[in-house]
Scaffold this active site. Structure first.
Site, PDB file in Angstrom:
ATOM      1  N   HIS A  28      -0.173  -4.497 -14.160  1.00 41.50           N
ATOM      2  CA  HIS A  28      -0.765  -5.841 -14.037  1.00 41.50           C
ATOM      3  C   HIS A  28      -2.205  -5.832 -13.505  1.00 41.50           C
ATOM      4  O   HIS A  28      -2.572  -6.487 -12.535  1.00 41.50           O
ATOM      5  CB  HIS A  28       0.134  -6.854 -13.328  1.00 41.50           C
ATOM      6  CG  HIS A  28       0.561  -6.568 -11.909  1.00 41.50           C
ATOM      7  ND1 HIS A  28      -0.268  -6.141 -10.934  1.00 41.50           N
ATOM      8  CD2 HIS A  28       1.764  -6.727 -11.311  1.00 41.50           C
ATOM      9  CE1 HIS A  28       0.383  -6.036  -9.785  1.00 41.50           C
ATOM     10  NE2 HIS A  28       1.626  -6.377 -10.010  1.00 41.50           N
ATOM     11  N   HIS A  82      13.645  -6.617  -3.506  1.00 44.66           N
ATOM     12  CA  HIS A  82      12.414  -7.264  -3.992  1.00 44.66           C
ATOM     13  C   HIS A  82      12.652  -7.726  -5.433  1.00 44.66           C
ATOM     14  O   HIS A  82      13.140  -6.958  -6.255  1.00 44.66           O
ATOM     15  CB  HIS A  82      11.274  -6.251  -3.907  1.00 44.66           C
ATOM     16  CG  HIS A  82       9.933  -6.754  -4.332  1.00 44.66           C
ATOM     17  ND1 HIS A  82       9.608  -8.087  -4.385  1.00 44.66           N
ATOM     18  CD2 HIS A  82       8.805  -6.084  -4.716  1.00 44.66           C
ATOM     19  CE1 HIS A  82       8.354  -8.223  -4.798  1.00 44.66           C
ATOM     20  NE2 HIS A  82       7.848  -7.025  -5.001  1.00 44.66           N
ATOM     21  N   GLU A  84      10.396  -8.647  -7.776  1.00 44.28           N
ATOM     22  CA  GLU A  84       9.431  -8.395  -8.848  1.00 44.28           C
ATOM     23  C   GLU A  84      10.097  -7.505  -9.898  1.00 44.28           C
ATOM     24  O   GLU A  84      10.897  -6.618  -9.586  1.00 44.28           O
ATOM     25  CB  GLU A  84       8.138  -7.754  -8.303  1.00 44.28           C
ATOM     26  CG  GLU A  84       7.037  -7.776  -9.361  1.00 44.28           C
ATOM     27  CD  GLU A  84       5.622  -7.504  -8.824  1.00 44.28           C
ATOM     28  OE1 GLU A  84       5.477  -7.146  -7.645  1.00 44.28           O
ATOM     29  OE2 GLU A  84       4.663  -7.661  -9.618  1.00 44.28           O
ATOM     30  N   HIS A 148       5.863  -7.457  -0.661  1.00 43.55           N
ATOM     31  CA  HIS A 148       4.720  -7.907  -1.402  1.00 43.55           C
ATOM     32  C   HIS A 148       4.834  -9.344  -1.891  1.00 43.55           C
ATOM     33  O   HIS A 148       3.835  -9.980  -2.242  1.00 43.55           O
ATOM     34  CB  HIS A 148       4.539  -6.919  -2.571  1.00 43.55           C
ATOM     35  CG  HIS A 148       3.700  -7.299  -3.703  1.00 43.55           C
ATOM     36  ND1 HIS A 148       4.059  -7.115  -4.999  1.00 43.55           N
ATOM     37  CD2 HIS A 148       2.478  -7.873  -3.720  1.00 43.55           C
ATOM     38  CE1 HIS A 148       3.102  -7.526  -5.789  1.00 43.55           C
ATOM     39  NE2 HIS A 148       2.137  -7.985  -5.047  1.00 43.55           N
ATOM     40  N   ASP A 167       8.144  -2.178  -1.744  1.00 43.38           N
ATOM     41  CA  ASP A 167       6.747  -1.848  -2.078  1.00 43.38           C
ATOM     42  C   ASP A 167       5.992  -1.194  -0.904  1.00 43.38           C
ATOM     43  O   ASP A 167       5.023  -0.450  -1.114  1.00 43.38           O
ATOM     44  CB  ASP A 167       5.980  -3.107  -2.490  1.00 43.38           C
ATOM     45  CG  ASP A 167       6.256  -3.502  -3.936  1.00 43.38           C
ATOM     46  OD1 ASP A 167       6.764  -2.667  -4.697  1.00 43.38           O
ATOM     47  OD2 ASP A 167       5.957  -4.661  -4.288  1.00 43.38           O
ATOM     48  N   TYR A 195      -2.926   1.812  -3.325  1.00 43.98           N
ATOM     49  CA  TYR A 195      -1.811   0.856  -3.371  1.00 43.98           C
ATOM     50  C   TYR A 195      -2.017  -0.239  -2.317  1.00 43.98           C
ATOM     51  O   TYR A 195      -1.870  -1.422  -2.589  1.00 43.98           O
ATOM     52  CB  TYR A 195      -0.478   1.589  -3.133  1.00 43.98           C
ATOM     53  CG  TYR A 195       0.692   0.754  -3.531  1.00 43.98           C
ATOM     54  CD1 TYR A 195       1.173   0.761  -4.843  1.00 43.98           C
ATOM     55  CD2 TYR A 195       1.301  -0.100  -2.620  1.00 43.98           C
ATOM     56  CE1 TYR A 195       2.230  -0.046  -5.222  1.00 43.98           C
ATOM     57  CE2 TYR A 195       2.356  -0.904  -2.984  1.00 43.98           C
ATOM     58  CZ  TYR A 195       2.817  -0.866  -4.291  1.00 43.98           C
ATOM     59  OH  TYR A 195       3.858  -1.674  -4.665  1.00 43.98           O
ATOM     60  N   HIS A 228       8.095   2.861  -4.928  1.00 42.18           N
ATOM     61  CA  HIS A 228       7.160   3.555  -5.829  1.00 42.18           C
ATOM     62  C   HIS A 228       6.697   4.846  -5.162  1.00 42.18           C
ATOM     63  O   HIS A 228       6.374   4.839  -3.963  1.00 42.18           O
ATOM     64  CB  HIS A 228       5.896   2.730  -6.096  1.00 42.18           C
ATOM     65  CG  HIS A 228       6.129   1.435  -6.805  1.00 42.18           C
ATOM     66  ND1 HIS A 228       6.497   1.361  -8.123  1.00 42.18           N
ATOM     67  CD2 HIS A 228       6.022   0.159  -6.368  1.00 42.18           C
ATOM     68  CE1 HIS A 228       6.606   0.091  -8.481  1.00 42.18           C
ATOM     69  NE2 HIS A 228       6.325  -0.662  -7.440  1.00 42.18           N
TER      70      HIS A 228
HETATM   71 FE1  FEO Z   1       5.944  -6.040  -5.910  1.00 41.11          FE
HETATM   72 FE2  FEO Z   1       6.689  -2.880  -7.061  1.00 41.11          FE
HETATM   73  O1  FEO Z   1       6.741  -4.757  -6.999  1.00 41.11           O
END
Ligand code: FEO
Length: 397
Positions: A28, A82, A84, A148, A167, A195, A228
């Site tokens: 994104h 999360h 997302e 996040h 995140d 990040y 991640h």
């Molecule tokens: Fe806020 Fe990795 O998603």
């Protein structure tokens, strides 16, 4: 024949069952030059628990890795830290495939998942500080709103002293090495900072509060397992300390010079400024926007003290790449920067004032209204560029 994807053991009772996305280069709008991972974890407690899922196209990889440890239908509980979609995109498919007894998310997570997946499964809301018995092990939930998204929470596995941090403390880095201590520190430092700068920077005051909140809980954290990138089993204190420092946004003697150019004149100004910055004992970073991605600019700004932005004027406007990066940076809310605009022009020269206005609106303290040069800078004009750079350096030294 072996299974195509295997789980990786994190502790005696926790396995990484996520997915590696080697090819992604744009997350994104964030340049993911090293790809990324979508981490999910399997906790082999009495009640087998899956922590988070993966981006929808990777659901088979997730299922395959789970199946290398347990029959997926043996999963009793699912926790969504999360909403997302890089972490929840395969939630409905996983729930349909494994049929867990219960799915958990924060109160905001329940709402967000319902708004994303109109066929979302029934989800039980958990509260900040709430706990969940997995039989032989226990989870405690720690809300981390806006880190996040509003729904974000972390889950702490008490017996293994392991924080599933979604995140937080993560990075976009595809790697077969699952632990941070197996990866070069240079890579870790850049990707973790990138990040933070691109995802968490606008919420820095909340990062400070979260670190204080976790410290106040007084629980030991031996391992941080983000959603991640690699897992921190060594260097936990170091990454938390980095977050504390980044959240402070304390200015340094680094000067970021961001510019674009049409016929090389604004470039000449930028290079003269960089030379003067260096001569002042400060550290210049020069980023030409047609070869530097906006997310790398944000990373360089993270620990800097000054921002100089150069733009030629094109059709009475600042150059489009400059408008792009200023819009992006404004959203990230960097703090504690001084700076100034500069640029070459032909006949109208609006760009410098436009850039100055944008910097001011971003909260950058302007040391000068800026420097405009018509057509090509001569020796005197380049000396003015050097003087502007020195002015900036004086302010941050
Ligand atoms: Fe806020 Fe990795 O998603």
């Amino acid at each position: 024949m072996g299974r195509p994807f295997e789980a990786i053991k994190i502790t005696d009772r926790v396995y990484w069952v996520g997915a590696i996305d080697w090819e992604i280069r744009d997350f994104h709008g964030y340049s993911t030059d090293r790809g990324t991972t979508y981490n999910a974890y399997l906790v082999l407690a009495d009640r087998i628990t899956l922590i988070d899922t993966v981006k929808a196209p990777f659901v088979d990889q997730l299922l395959s890795r789970i199946a290398s440890v347990v029959d997926p239908s043996d999963i009793d509980l699912v926790v969504s830290n999360h909403s997302e979609m890089d972490h929840s995109g395969s939630l409905t498919r996983i729930v349909a495939a494994v049929g867990p007894d219960e799915v958990f998310a924060s109160e905001m997570g329940v709402k967000a998942l319902a708004a994303h997946f109109h066929d979302a499964p029934e989800i039980t809301a958990v509260k900040d500080g709430g706990s969940l018995s997995l039989g032989s092990m226990n989870l405690t939930f720690i809300e981390s709103r806006m880190l996040h998204w509003p729904d974000s929470m972390m889950s702490y596995l008490v017996e293994d002293e392991l924080l599933f941090s979604q995140d937080g403390f993560g990075m976009h880095l595809a790697s077969c090495e699952i632990f941070a201590d197996e990866i070069s520190e240079c890579v870790l430092d850049w990707e973790a900072a990138k990040y933070y700068a691109n995802i968490l920077l606008p919420f820095s005051p909340l990062v400070t509060k979260l670190i204080a909140k976790v410290e106040a809980l007084g629980v030991p954290i031996k391992i941080i397992a983000p959603d991640h990138g690699p897992i921190w089993r060594k260097g936990v204190g170091r990454i938390i300390e980095s977050y504390g420092r980044w959240a402070e946004q304390k200015p340094s003697k680094k000067v970021v010079i961001v510019y674009d150019t049409m016929w090389g004149s604004t470039a000449k100004m930028a290079h003269a400024m960089a030379d003067a910055v260096s001569a002042c004992g400060c550290c210049p970073r020069v980023l030409k926007l047609r070869s530097a991605h906006r997310s790398d600019v944000a990373t360089e700004i993270l620990e800097s003290g000054a921002l100089l932005v150069g733009s030629p004027t094109m059709n009475n406007q600042m150059f489009p790449t400059v408008a792009d990066v200023l819009c992006y940076l404004r959203g990230l809310k960097p703090k504690n920067l001084v700076g100034a605009p500069f640029g070459s022009y032909g006949w109208s020269g609006e760009s410098v004032a436009q850039v100055g206005k944008a910097l001011d609106e971003m909260g950058v303290e302007l040391v000068s209204p800026g420097l405009r040069v018509q057509y090509v800078p001569d020796g005197a004009a380049l000396e003015e560029c050097r003087d502007l750079a020195k002015l900036v350096c004086d302010r941050i030294s």
